[in-house]
Design a protein around this motif. Structure first.
Motif, PDB file in Angstrom:
ATOM      1  N   ILE A   1      17.323  19.382 -16.379  1.00 44.42           N
ATOM      2  CA  ILE A   1      16.307  18.906 -17.336  1.00 44.42           C
ATOM      3  C   ILE A   1      16.875  17.787 -18.215  1.00 44.42           C
ATOM      4  CG2 ILE A   1      15.105  21.112 -17.467  1.00 44.42           C
ATOM      5  CD1 ILE A   1      16.492  21.291 -20.331  1.00 44.42           C
TER       6      ILE A   1
ATOM      7  N   VAL B   1      12.968  24.141 -11.160  1.00 37.56           N
ATOM      8  CA  VAL B   1      13.591  23.232 -12.128  1.00 37.56           C
ATOM      9  C   VAL B   1      15.019  23.679 -12.399  1.00 37.56           C
ATOM     10  CG1 VAL B   1      13.576  22.549 -14.555  1.00 37.56           C
ATOM     11  CG2 VAL B   1      11.458  22.489 -13.220  1.00 37.56           C
TER      12      VAL B   1
ATOM     13  N   ASP C   1      14.606  17.337 -13.202  1.00 41.57           N
ATOM     14  CA  ASP C   1      13.444  17.990 -12.574  1.00 41.57           C
ATOM     15  C   ASP C   1      12.310  18.148 -13.576  1.00 41.57           C
ATOM     16  OD1 ASP C   1      15.049  18.299 -10.333  1.00 41.57           O
ATOM     17  OD2 ASP C   1      15.864  20.192 -11.107  1.00 41.57           O
ATOM     18  N   ALA C   2      12.653  18.148 -14.844  1.00 38.82           N
ATOM     19  CA  ALA C   2      11.627  18.298 -15.880  1.00 38.82           C
ATOM     20  C   ALA C   2      12.182  17.747 -17.187  1.00 38.82           C
ATOM     21  CB  ALA C   2      11.260  19.778 -16.063  1.00 38.82           C
TER      22      ALA C   2
ATOM     23  N   LYS D   1       7.342  14.101 -12.931  1.00 32.78           N
ATOM     24  CA  LYS D   1       7.857  15.468 -13.041  1.00 32.78           C
ATOM     25  C   LYS D   1       7.187  16.147 -14.230  1.00 32.78           C
ATOM     26  CE  LYS D   1      11.027  14.690  -9.847  1.00 32.78           C
ATOM     27  NZ  LYS D   1      12.255  13.976 -10.167  1.00 32.78           N
TER      28      LYS D   1
ATOM     29  N   HIS E   1       7.365  26.658 -12.744  1.00 33.38           N
ATOM     30  CA  HIS E   1       8.212  25.680 -12.049  1.00 33.38           C
ATOM     31  C   HIS E   1       9.594  26.279 -11.816  1.00 33.38           C
ATOM     32  CE1 HIS E   1       5.290  22.453 -12.562  1.00 33.38           C
ATOM     33  NE2 HIS E   1       5.157  22.833 -13.809  1.00 33.38           N
TER      34      HIS E   1
END
Lengths: 254, 408, 275, 294, 239
Positions: free
Chosen positions: B168, B165, B223-224, B248, B162
């Motif tokens: 976070i 990303v 994003d994660a 996500k 990923h």
């Protein structure tokens, strides 16, 4: 008799929610007085004792004892100042022995309980003092029994002995002869007389009019939380309001 | 059985006392190996899983003739996941004459037991705990790779998969030692990789509602998410994120890979879920030993345990390896059932001291901290098969391990 | 019996006594696991981080926690019965969470390095506290405490300072729990907040209730039985929790006043009283 | 976000409230704490799993939860409360019910293991969301809130409008007077335990539907929190249990949003202690004074 | 002639070692009003509680309508036509007046509706209609006493045990209470009454017993006892 009363109850009142138990009640008592407090059930007699001894907080008014305002003092300080009482429904330490009931009320080291841990001489003093008090109320032979196993009359006497162990200046007895027969009542009267040296002053709540007559120097009658009559026993019991409150207006002519 | 063992014990005592050895080699008394696992209570699912692996290893060793003519005997103690009980069990095992102790399960227990192992001069080998820096050589070593290498290795593959990303969120169990330690490592990694931490959510082991955490995380729009908590605690959060429509990728540390339950209970929420580990139930063409183990282990647990099937093999190879490692050392040191326990323990300690790497089913490298290292990879949950699988194809996986100091 | 079992039994006896001492004045504390934690950490910090002598650290941890206990007791003892139980449960949780969030002592990661306790320390302390409790059991103070426990208000009306006695008992109980904690931490070498979760507090109360609340030997019996019981049935492996639960229920049903329910008399014949 | 947290807090609070209602019902009638309720809450989810496993549809499983937990409540009453009637048996009964709870946990772990188990709810149900004033709210939450409100409504109706409720309230005030009015106190106790346990089970049911899992170790801390909530609201006061639950739910949700998640348990317990110090009877309870006894 | 409705024979009750009743024997014929008089603690309340099975007896028997009540749960006795109005009234304070009455009605629903029963109450106590929705606990002492008696109107027991109905009441209210009891009496209800108000009680009771230390020390018709100054002085001390 000195000028300042030992107990000076000034216009006290006690309310529970909407119910008024005591309403603007003033009573004073001098050293040496034995005050009989009479009135029908629910008149507020026990509430009065509770207010004086600190079991109830006042809703209004003030109480002075021995020249001090005790209105806001906690229970134990009132006890130490010399107020002692018995209870209408006897409240003994039922799982303790008769002797222990008396002994725990004895004073030790100016009321510093932890100090008693550092007394290495044993309990001889307490044993003697407790035994002496138990003898005074004819319970010495029951010293090692559990208080909870005493029959009514003896439990009552033990409660009185326990109160006396605190060396009170004023003893408040809440219906001491309740449930006693003639002889027992007479014996209790004799007990109180015999121990007069330990009871400088006393307030007695009683239904037994004869007992009140025999014991009190002065009588106050209450009803609905108020004082309705005060004076000698003869005066008070002749008071029509008292007769009415006490015996009820009989339907039958007697 | 009991009588026979007593007889053997007295024989051993005679031998030690200098009399002529009476026993034939085949009748030598067994070598006692202790293990501490949670067999009752909340940790029992783990305990049962690892106990099955330990037993299989002991059976295998014994089937192959044992160690220097003695069979291994596994003494199993239940610590119910309580550190104080672990200590009790540890000393009890020592009293029973165990020459080495395997386990316990959690970092908290391992941290409690490790210093005592040194104080008592009794070797102890842990094969699970993930919290770094709590082993205590020379007596207390951990074969398992702790988070300080596993997390960097896992995160690296995760970023490879990923690459977009940037932001976070970090979540974890702030109340539990390994969870909290993992959170710190995740934060450190984020800093190193230049990732922005847009939200941090700390919860408790027994948090009952993960909705607020999920709302907070979703609201920060990362994003994660990196999550560090034990399986039973991570599960409701992952499920909650799914329910809230959070779509996500989620990276969990190795705490959820270990154990039998998470992968079986995660369901469709596993769609975006990754974890870090070094084995799956899949066959590994490069490692026939491993394939054999997986097949046999799954077969064996089907009948001997009530674990959800197919059982998650995860890191059960480690207890298996640990038994063989110990057997190796004992074999080399000439330990058998007649060796006095004190002497055997010292010999094992010496063997462990010299140990730099061990090739069992896994390739284990020993670090100077007393922990092991095994190269970890990113694993992905497969909701259909209820199994973990490698997230990257074999050729895509990163081979270089995270930085650590090997034993010199 | 193994060394450790002996040790843990000893610590549990001390803990049971710490609850018993608070119970002497009629209050039930579910906070003693918390006080144990305070003592364990305080003694640990003093020896490991400050290099203090073990005995001094233990004493200081005990006294300090005792003072904390006294401070907490004043407001806590305003509540009664079930409310007091819940307040002390709350204290246990709060203490645990505070330690979890205190980095100086390692937070959830725990603290290590404490060393040097032996069974002699624990059982020596048990001997000392036991003699103390025996001495107390024959004293005027015990009599007054009994009176407080029987009927607080009547005891107060006799001039006994109930609040003072309750606070003192709470403080002494907290202090003893702290010392037990200090011993525990120096035996276990490593501690973390999870060692002192709410179950510790609950189990200690259980020891006292199962053993008997009316005399100081009851808690000893309760703590010993309940510590050793799981060991005795260790062979039954996975049925231990079940057996543990069933034993508690059965004991409570069969002996609701505890295994030893008699009360020692402070005066006259020292023989068994009624249950 | 904050509005969403508040809504979530209300939903969480309503689950707290169901268990707190159980505690407060039992406490109101018997003056005792029934710790086993925590574990009946925990069992709620497992009853769903078991009954769906046996082929029952979800709606039936929901009803089974109420029945099974209610019946288990009767067992708890028999084992831990029937014999301990006197006022000073408060602690004995509480500890006994705690032990019953421990046994329940152990039996669940023996059957389902110690790790969380999936509850067979179609994921679409759980995942359905609606937008509402810019908030994203799960339909499941709305359902839970609705069911909880219905249960509370039914409880309110039962307690305030039916003969059974009248009897329960009468026994709560005075078992003696109630007996003199011909009320079978033993039966009322059983009814109370049944209702309280069914409510706790319902709480567990909602919880497991909401989280999609059932877990053997969730009961104890949740139950203790519900106890604290009962004290916050005022013991024996149904309204207090509901409002206290919602208050705590909202505060917890907001605390997490604002980064105080680490404080965890402290929040509810500190709140309880503060409330009890300020108002010893709880927010809605009558102030318990010692005077009445004198 | 059939057995009296209530027959108490050699009844003993003990609280632990304390003997509260020591062999009480009395009876009440159907429709009779029987008064039990005695000082506080003489065992009057215990006697009533033992008859209604709120207390276990250690010896002796109580027969109601010819059946021994031993082992019958107290609540069932109530359902079979006994109503025990305890000292301190026994109203349920947190229930409304209406609910208190409803409890009594549910015990023994008659052919008439609850509403009709309420009408009977209002006829006797008009104030009750105003208080219907109020919590019983918020009533004044006198009103609570009214409510207690109102319950008996709704409940229509065959045997009524009343403990100190005049306790804490104003004289007017006492009159009122006795008027209601007299109505019950004329309607044929059997009444066992414990009272302090000696004159009033004896003037309307058919029979009277004097209880002392758990034993019956005197008995006779109400009028007899009332005329006996020795009894009165014995009881009241002196008068």
């Amino acid at each position: 008799m000195s000028d300042t009363p030992l107990l000076d109850v000034r216009a006290i009142s006690k309310r529970f929610g909407g119910i008024t138990a005591i309403d603007d009640l003033s009573i004073s008592l001098f050293k040496g007085d034995i005050l009989g407090l009479v009135g029908p059930n629910g008149a507020g007699k026990t509430a009065f004792v509770n207010c004086v001894t600190g079991f109830y907080t006042l809703s209004g008014g003030a109480i002075h004892f021995d020249g001090r305002d005790i209105s806001a003092l906690p229970l134990h300080q009132r006890g130490r100042l010399g107020l002692a009482r018995t209870f209408q429904n006897i409240r003994l330490f039922r799982r303790m022995t008769v002797a222990e009931n008396v002994a725990c009320a004895l004073r030790d080291h100016a009321d510093r309980p932890l100090r008693s841990l550092f007394r290495f001489g044993g309990d001889a003093g307490f044993v003697r003092a407790a035994r002496d008090l138990l003898e005074r109320v004819r319970l010495a032979d029951k010293a090692d029994q559990l208080a909870g196993s005493l029959p009514y009359g003896e439990a009552r006497r033990l409660e009185i002995a326990r109160a006396l162990a605190t060396r009170p200046k004023l003893l408040l007895l809440d219906e001491p002869t309740a449930g006693m027969n003639e002889e027992e009542t007479q014996e209790l009267l004799a007990d109180l007389r015999r121990n007069a040296d330990l009871i400088p002053s006393m307030i007695v709540i009683e239904h037994d009019i004869k007992f009140i007559r025999d014991v009190s120097t002065r009588v106050v009658a209450m009803d609905y939380g108020r004082k309705i009559a005060e004076g000698s026993a003869a005066e008070v019991f002749a008071h029509p309001q008292v007769v009415e409150a006490y015996l009820g207006a009989g339907d039958a002519d007697v | 059985m009991f009588d026979r063992r007593q007889l053997l014990a007295s024989t051993a005592a005679l031998a030690v006392a200098g009399h002529a050895p009476l026993a034939l080699a085949a009748d030598k008394p067994p070598i006692k190996v202790g293990s501490i696992l949670a067999m009752t209570g909340i940790g029992a699912v783990y305990g049962i899983l690892y106990n099955a692996a330990l037993k299989m290893a002991v059976d295998d060793v014994n089937a192959a003739g044992g160690v220097n003519g003695s069979k291994l005997e596994l003494l199993q103690e239940d610590d119910q996941l309580q550190p104080s009980q672990s200590v009790l069990c540890f000393r009890k095992l020592a009293g029973m004459g165990a020459v080495v102790e395997l386990g316990p399960l959690t970092g908290t227990s391992w941290e409690t037991v490790a210093p005592i192992a040194n104080a008592m001069k009794m070797p102890a080998l842990c094969f699970t705990a993930s919290k770094a820096g709590i082993s205590a050589p020379p007596y207390a070593l951990r074969i398992a790779p702790p988070d300080d290498t596993a997390i960097p290795e896992g995160v690296a593959e995760f970023m490879k998969l990923h690459p977009n990303v940037k932001k976070i969120a970090i979540a974890g169990d702030a109340q539990e030692a390994s969870g909290a330690a993992g959170m710190e490592l995740f934060a450190k990694m984020a800093k190193e990789l230049g990732l922005e931490v847009v939200a941090t959510a700390s919860y408790q082991t027994r948090t009952s509602d993960f909705s607020p955490d999920a709302i907070k995380i979703r609201g920060a729009n990362p994003d994660a998410i990196f999550i560090s908590s034990l399986g039973p605690t991570s599960l409701p959060l992952v499920k909650e994120l799914e329910v809230q429509g959070f779509d996500k990728p989620i990276l969990l540390n190795s705490l959820v890979w270990a154990g039998a339950g998470f992968i079986h209970a995660v369901g469709t929420a596993g769609k975006n879920v990754y974890t870090i580990g070094f084995s799956t139930n899949d066959v590994d063409p490069a490692n026939p030993k491993y394939n054999d183990y997986v097949k046999r282990f799954i077969e064996r647990t089907k009948t001997t345990t009530n674990l959800p099937q197919p059982v998650n093999v995860c890191n059960t190879t480690l207890p298996y390896d640990t038994v063989f490692l110990v057997a190796d050392i004992m074999r080399k040191a000439g330990i058998d059932g007649t060796t006095p326990a004190d002497k055997a323990r010292e010999l094992i300690r010496a063997g462990l001291d010299g140990l730099k790497a061990y090739q069992g089913i896994n390739k284990i490298t020993l670090r100077d901290t007393g922990d092991g290292h095994i190269k970890c990879h990113l694993l992905k949950a497969n909701a259909q098969t209820k199994q973990w699988e490698y997230a990257l194809a074999p050729d895509q996986r990163i081979k270089t391990p995270a930085a650590f100091k090997a034993r010199g | 019996m193994s060394q450790d079992l002996l040790f843990l039994t000893g610590v549990n006896i001390l803990m049971a006594w710490s609850v018993y001492i608070i119970l002497l004045s009629g209050s039930l504390s579910f906070a003693n696991g918390g006080f144990m934690a305070l003592g364990a950490y305080a003694a640990g910090v003093l020896t490991v981080k400050w290099g203090m002598n073990f005995y001094a650290a233990l004493a200081l941890a005990g006294i300090g926690t005792g003072l904390v206990g006294a401070l907490l007791a004043y407001p806590a003892l305003r509540t009664r019965g079930v409310y007091l139980i819940l307040v002390t449960v709350g204290l246990s949780f709060i203490i645990q969470t505070l330690i979890q969030n205190t980095d100086y002592v390692g937070g959830v990661r725990g603290m290590t390095g404490m060393m040097g306790t032996t069974n002699w320390h624990v059982w020596g302390l048990i001997a000392i506290v036991g003699v103390g409790l025996f001495w107390l059991s024959r004293s005027h103070l015990q009599r007054q405490l009994d009176a407080v426990r029987e009927d607080e208000r009547v005891a107060a009306s006799l001039g006994i300072d109930v609040v003072y006695l309750k606070v003192v008992c709470f403080a002494v109980g907290a202090g003893l729990a702290a010392i037990a904690g200090g011993l525990y931490s120096h035996y276990m070498v490593f501690i973390n907040p999870d060692h002192f979760n709410i179950f510790v507090s609950i189990y200690v109360v259980l020891y006292v209730v199962l053993g008997g609340v009316n005399n100081f030997i009851g808690p000893v019996i309760g703590a010993s039985v309940m510590t050793l019981l799981p060991e005795l049935v260790r062979g039954l492996q996975s049925y231990r929790p079940l057996i543990f639960g069933v034993v508690i229920i059965v004991l409570l049903l069969v002996r609701p006043n505890g295994l030893l329910s008699f009360r020692l008399r402070t005066l006259g014949a020292h023989k068994e009283g009624g249950a | 976000m904050i509005a969403e947290q508040i809504v979530n807090g209300v939903v969480l609070g309503s689950m707290y409230a169901l268990v707190a209602l159980g505690f407060t019902l039992v406490f109101g009638v018997l003056d005792k704490l029934n710790f086993a309720l925590s574990e009946l809450f925990m069992l709620g989810g497992f009853v769903v799993i078991a009954s769906v496993g046996l082929g029952a549809p979800l709606w039936l499983a929901g009803i089974l939860v109420l029945v099974v937990c209610g019946l288990l409540g009767l067992v708890v009453e028999f084992v831990s409360f029937r014999k301990f009637t006197s006022a000073d048996a408060q602690v004995t009964a509480a500890l006994s019910s705690l032990a019953v709870g421990l046994i329940m946990i152990d039996l669940v772990q023996k059957t389902w293991g110690g790790e969380p188990v999936s509850v067979p709810v179609p994921i679409e149900w759980r995942r359905a969301n609606v937008a509402f004033f810019g908030m994203q709210i799960q339909v499941m939450k709305i359902v839970i809130l609705a069911v909880t409100l219905v249960l509370m409504g039914v409880l309110h109706w039962l307690i305030s409008r039916t003969a059974m409720g009248r009897n329960i309230r009468a026994v709560a005030e005075s078992p003696t007077f109630a007996t003199l009015l011909g009320i079978d106190v033993k039966r009322v106790n059983q009814q109370t335990f049944f209702i309280a346990s069914a409510l706790a089970g319902a709480g567990g049911l909602m919880f497991s539907l909401r989280n999609g899992i059932a877990s053997s170790d969730i009961g104890f801390t949740f139950g203790l929190k519900a106890l604290a909530i009962m004290a916050i609201g005022g013991m024996g006061d149904l309204r207090g249990a509901v409002l206290g639950g919602i208050l705590v739910g909202v505060i917890e949700s907001l605390a997490i949003q604002f980064g105080f998640g680490k404080l965890g348990e402290i929040i509810v317990w500190a709140l309880m202690i503060l409330v009890l110090l300020a108002r010893p009877g709880g927010l809605f309870g009558a102030a318990h004074t010692t005077e009445q006894r004198a | 002639m059939s057995e009296p409705q209530l027959v108490v024979t050699d009844l003993h009750v003990a609280y632990g070692p304390i003997k509260a009743l020591r062999g009480v024997t009395l009876h009440a014929n159907e429709g009779q009003t029987v008064a039990v008089l005695g000082a506080n603690g003489s065992g009057k309340t215990t006697l009533l509680r033992a008859i209604s099975n709120m207390l276990a007896r250690s010896q002796g028997s109580v027969r109601i309508n010819g059946a021994d009540t031993a082992g019958v749960p107290a609540h069932r006795l109530v359902r079979e036509g006994l109503l025990h109005v305890p000292e301190g009234r026994g109203t349920i304070g947190r229930l409304s007046v209406r609910e208190n009455l409803r409890l009594a009605y549910d015990l023994r629903p008659t052919r008439q509706s609850f509403e009709a029963a309420l009408e009977l109450v209002f006829a006797r106590f008009p104030r009750m209609s105003e208080r219907l929705g109020q919590l019983a606990g918020s009533l004044s002492g006198g009103e609570q006493q009214m409510l207690t008696l109102a319950r008996a109107i709704v409940n229509r027991p065959r045997l009524l045990l009343v403990d100190e109905p005049s306790l804490g009441l104003s004289p007017v209210m006492v009159d009122e209470a006795f008027a209601v009891l007299r109505e019950f009496q004329t309607s044929g209800m059997t009444i066992l009454i414990v009272e302090q108000n000696v004159r009033k009680t004896l003037s309307f009771a058919h029979e009277g017993y004097i209880l002392r230390q758990g034993q019956i020390v005197a008995s006779g018709s109400g009028a007899e006892l009332l005329r006996d100054p020795a009894i009165l002085s014995h009881y009241l001390g002196a008068s």
